[in-house]
Design a protein around this motif. Structure first.
Motif, PDB file in Angstrom:
ATOM      1  N   MET A   1       0.909  -1.191  -0.050  1.00  0.00           N
ATOM      2  CA  MET A   1      -0.055   0.265   0.037  1.00  0.00           C
ATOM      3  C   MET A   1       0.856   1.192   0.139  1.00  0.00           C
ATOM      4  SD  MET A   1      -3.051   1.137   2.525  1.00  0.00           S
ATOM      5  CE  MET A   1      -3.857  -0.427   2.575  1.00  0.00           C
ATOM      6  N   ASP A   2       0.607   2.219  -0.712  1.00  0.00           N
ATOM      7  CA  ASP A   2       1.180   3.548  -0.882  1.00  0.00           C
ATOM      8  C   ASP A   2       1.238   4.148   0.561  1.00  0.00           C
ATOM      9  OD1 ASP A   2       0.954   6.707  -1.035  1.00  0.00           O
ATOM     10  OD2 ASP A   2       1.816   6.076  -2.846  1.00  0.00           O
ATOM     11  N   VAL A   3       2.545   4.460   0.895  1.00  0.00           N
ATOM     12  CA  VAL A   3       2.559   5.290   2.456  1.00  0.00           C
ATOM     13  C   VAL A   3       1.906   6.331   2.675  1.00  0.00           C
ATOM     14  CG1 VAL A   3       4.486   6.227   4.001  1.00  0.00           C
ATOM     15  CG2 VAL A   3       4.975   4.194   2.456  1.00  0.00           C
ATOM     16  N   GLU A   4       1.714   7.225   1.532  1.00  0.00           N
ATOM     17  CA  GLU A   4       0.948   8.306   1.691  1.00  0.00           C
ATOM     18  C   GLU A   4      -0.502   8.378   2.036  1.00  0.00           C
ATOM     19  OE1 GLU A   4       0.126  12.888  -0.418  1.00  0.00           O
ATOM     20  OE2 GLU A   4       1.519  11.191  -1.191  1.00  0.00           O
ATOM     21  N   GLN A   5      -1.115   7.401   1.021  1.00  0.00           N
ATOM     22  CA  GLN A   5      -2.321   6.846   1.252  1.00  0.00           C
ATOM     23  C   GLN A   5      -2.513   6.135   2.584  1.00  0.00           C
ATOM     24  OE1 GLN A   5      -2.778   4.215  -2.316  1.00  0.00           O
ATOM     25  NE2 GLN A   5      -3.733   5.967  -3.425  1.00  0.00           N
ATOM     26  N   LEU A   6      -1.764   5.607   3.153  1.00  0.00           N
ATOM     27  CA  LEU A   6      -1.872   4.736   4.327  1.00  0.00           C
ATOM     28  C   LEU A   6      -1.914   5.780   5.532  1.00  0.00           C
ATOM     29  CD1 LEU A   6      -2.109   2.105   6.005  1.00  0.00           C
ATOM     30  CD2 LEU A   6       0.368   1.948   6.174  1.00  0.00           C
ATOM     31  N   SER A   7      -1.348   6.714   5.514  1.00  0.00           N
ATOM     32  CA  SER A   7      -0.997   7.983   6.224  1.00  0.00           C
ATOM     33  C   SER A   7      -2.221   8.727   6.369  1.00  0.00           C
ATOM     34  CB  SER A   7       0.022   9.036   6.310  1.00  0.00           C
ATOM     35  OG  SER A   7      -0.001   9.707   4.922  1.00  0.00           O
ATOM     36  N   ILE A   8      -3.093   8.851   5.345  1.00  0.00           N
ATOM     37  CA  ILE A   8      -4.093   9.568   5.151  1.00  0.00           C
ATOM     38  C   ILE A   8      -5.247   8.709   5.736  1.00  0.00           C
ATOM     39  CG2 ILE A   8      -5.960  10.454   3.433  1.00  0.00           C
ATOM     40  CD1 ILE A   8      -3.920  11.177   1.769  1.00  0.00           C
ATOM     41  N   LEU A   9      -5.231   7.427   5.577  1.00  0.00           N
ATOM     42  CA  LEU A   9      -6.399   6.610   6.144  1.00  0.00           C
ATOM     43  C   LEU A   9      -6.150   6.601   7.677  1.00  0.00           C
ATOM     44  CD1 LEU A   9      -6.332   3.674   3.642  1.00  0.00           C
ATOM     45  CD2 LEU A   9      -8.114   5.341   3.735  1.00  0.00           C
ATOM     46  N   ASN A  10      -4.925   6.672   8.234  1.00  0.00           N
ATOM     47  CA  ASN A  10      -4.554   6.550   9.508  1.00  0.00           C
ATOM     48  C   ASN A  10      -5.170   7.855  10.076  1.00  0.00           C
ATOM     49  OD1 ASN A  10      -3.545   3.983   9.707  1.00  0.00           O
ATOM     50  ND2 ASN A  10      -1.390   4.715   9.279  1.00  0.00           N
ATOM     51  N   LEU A  11      -5.038   9.113   9.573  1.00  0.00           N
ATOM     52  CA  LEU A  11      -5.250  10.282  10.109  1.00  0.00           C
ATOM     53  C   LEU A  11      -6.894  10.318  10.097  1.00  0.00           C
ATOM     54  CD1 LEU A  11      -4.971  13.184  10.948  1.00  0.00           C
ATOM     55  CD2 LEU A  11      -5.011  13.906   8.342  1.00  0.00           C
ATOM     56  N   LEU A  12      -7.581   9.640   9.003  1.00  0.00           N
ATOM     57  CA  LEU A  12      -9.102   9.728   9.154  1.00  0.00           C
ATOM     58  C   LEU A  12      -9.647   9.004  10.205  1.00  0.00           C
ATOM     59  CD1 LEU A  12      -9.554   9.457   5.244  1.00  0.00           C
ATOM     60  CD2 LEU A  12     -10.169  11.339   6.554  1.00  0.00           C
ATOM     61  N   GLN A  13      -9.045   8.191  10.697  1.00  0.00           N
ATOM     62  CA  GLN A  13      -9.371   6.885  11.703  1.00  0.00           C
ATOM     63  C   GLN A  13      -9.118   7.722  12.983  1.00  0.00           C
ATOM     64  OE1 GLN A  13      -7.729   2.956  11.721  1.00  0.00           O
ATOM     65  NE2 GLN A  13      -8.650   2.450  13.543  1.00  0.00           N
ATOM     66  N   LEU A  14      -7.881   8.303  13.191  1.00  0.00           N
ATOM     67  CA  LEU A  14      -7.628   8.985  14.552  1.00  0.00           C
ATOM     68  C   LEU A  14      -8.432  10.173  14.749  1.00  0.00           C
ATOM     69  CD1 LEU A  14      -5.601   8.757  16.778  1.00  0.00           C
ATOM     70  CD2 LEU A  14      -4.137  10.455  15.394  1.00  0.00           C
ATOM     71  N   ALA A  15      -8.776  10.999  13.863  1.00  0.00           N
ATOM     72  CA  ALA A  15      -9.633  12.195  13.782  1.00  0.00           C
ATOM     73  C   ALA A  15     -11.033  12.155  13.623  1.00  0.00           C
ATOM     74  CB  ALA A  15      -9.127  13.207  12.918  1.00  0.00           C
ATOM     75  N   SER A  16     -11.251  10.599  13.439  1.00  0.00           N
ATOM     76  CA  SER A  16     -12.848  10.278  13.186  1.00  0.00           C
ATOM     77  C   SER A  16     -13.754  10.419  14.247  1.00  0.00           C
ATOM     78  CB  SER A  16     -12.991   8.802  12.763  1.00  0.00           C
ATOM     79  OG  SER A  16     -14.385   8.279  12.642  1.00  0.00           O
ATOM     80  N   PRO A  17     -14.977  11.075  14.213  1.00  0.00           N
ATOM     81  CA  PRO A  17     -15.974  11.361  15.423  1.00  0.00           C
ATOM     82  C   PRO A  17     -16.268   9.749  15.902  1.00  0.00           C
ATOM     83  CG  PRO A  17     -16.637  12.601  13.460  1.00  0.00           C
ATOM     84  CD  PRO A  17     -15.453  11.719  13.217  1.00  0.00           C
ATOM     85  N   ALA A  18     -15.991   8.847  14.895  1.00  0.00           N
ATOM     86  CA  ALA A  18     -16.530   7.535  15.479  1.00  0.00           C
ATOM     87  C   ALA A  18     -15.332   6.847  16.390  1.00  0.00           C
ATOM     88  CB  ALA A  18     -16.513   6.763  14.246  1.00  0.00           C
ATOM     89  N   LEU A  19     -14.143   7.480  16.660  1.00  0.00           N
ATOM     90  CA  LEU A  19     -13.234   7.103  17.669  1.00  0.00           C
ATOM     91  C   LEU A  19     -14.167   7.024  18.713  1.00  0.00           C
ATOM     92  CD1 LEU A  19     -10.065   6.553  17.056  1.00  0.00           C
ATOM     93  CD2 LEU A  19      -9.645   8.766  18.393  1.00  0.00           C
ATOM     94  N   PRO A  20     -13.721   5.915  19.762  1.00  0.00           N
ATOM     95  CA  PRO A  20     -14.332   5.720  20.775  1.00  0.00           C
ATOM     96  C   PRO A  20     -13.767   6.194  22.022  1.00  0.00           C
ATOM     97  CG  PRO A  20     -13.375   3.802  20.275  1.00  0.00           C
ATOM     98  CD  PRO A  20     -12.761   4.957  19.101  1.00  0.00           C
ATOM     99  N   VAL A  21     -13.592   7.609  22.233  1.00  0.00           N
ATOM    100  CA  VAL A  21     -12.963   8.497  23.392  1.00  0.00           C
ATOM    101  C   VAL A  21     -13.994   9.251  23.867  1.00  0.00           C
ATOM    102  CG1 VAL A  21     -10.547   8.420  22.214  1.00  0.00           C
ATOM    103  CG2 VAL A  21     -12.391  10.243  21.636  1.00  0.00           C
ATOM    104  N   GLY A  22     -15.394   9.336  23.782  1.00  0.00           N
ATOM    105  CA  GLY A  22     -16.196  10.171  24.233  1.00  0.00           C
ATOM    106  C   GLY A  22     -16.170  11.489  24.141  1.00  0.00           C
TER     107      GLY A  22
END
Length: 226
Positions: A1-22
């Protein structure tokens, strides 16, 4: 997988409203400001968020994301512990400190399930990791560029508070999305300035947030925890 694309996906996951941090359970004083009438429509909500981005405590939080990221990058766990303690001490009210700790604990717990090798790093953080510190550690672990991590942190913060405003004022979903679009240039500008903040420049003008947060602790009816 492309490193840049992977970092974008990781950022989307980390900053997502679905992240279960309350994050959805906190309004950072907006609930009080709506009750006072200081925030009453989309225009006043946007103005408040703009001022916070340029002068408020969120700048300091995002600067801690940068410092946590850098500390992990060079393996300086003493600095990581220091900045976590510094941020805890800099929190203006009990509600704001507790929300930072609660979200931090939730993110640390999640990260240790996903990335067990981070245990020694979080052990070094010490008492109650703040959310910004845990976010910075995660961003480095997931190879998210530092500027993108700060952009994601600020956008996630703005999204959460716009959502709170939509419920409290109330506003329509379209109005909320328009506010987020209008905030984009401010988020980009704030990110550029935060990335070059020196330690001596770690300050904010957040007395309005402090007063609203303190009043919220005794507000008669509340939908949010801060």
């Amino acid at each position: 997988m492309d490193v840049e694309q992977l970092s974008i996906l990781n950022l989307l996951q980390l900053a997502s409203p679905a992240l279960p941090v309350g994050a959805y359970s906190y309004s950072e004083g907006i609930e009080t400001l709506v009750e006072w009438g200081a925030i009453a429509d989309a225009k006043s909500l946007q103005h408040w968020l703009e001022r916070e981005l340029h002068f408020g405590a969120i700048r300091i939080e995002a600067a801690m994301v940068v410092r946590a990221y850098n500390a992990v990058a060079v393996g300086n766990l003493t600095d990581l512990n220091y900045w976590n303690s510094w941020l805890s001490a800099a929190r203006e009210t009990e509600e704001l400190r507790n929300s930072s700790w609660q979200m931090g604990r939730s993110l640390v717990r999640l990260l240790l399930e996903l990335e067990p090798q981070l245990e020694s790093i979080f052990n070094a953080v010490g008492h109650s990791a703040n959310y910004a510190i845990a976010f910075g550690v995660a961003a480095h672990c997931w190879q998210i560029p530092q500027d993108a991590a700060v952009l994601g942190y600020l956008h996630s913060w703005a999204t959460n508070l716009v959502t709170a405003g939509i419920k409290l004022i109330p506003l329509g979903q379209t109005a909320g999305q328009q506010i987020l679009i209008n905030l984009q240039a401010h988020i980009v500008d704030a990110t550029a300035k935060i990335l070059v903040l020196t330690d001596d420049e770690l300050s904010s003008c957040s007395w309005g947030l402090s007063l609203a947060s303190m009043a919220h602790e005794t507000q008669y009816t509340r939908l949010f925890r801060s």
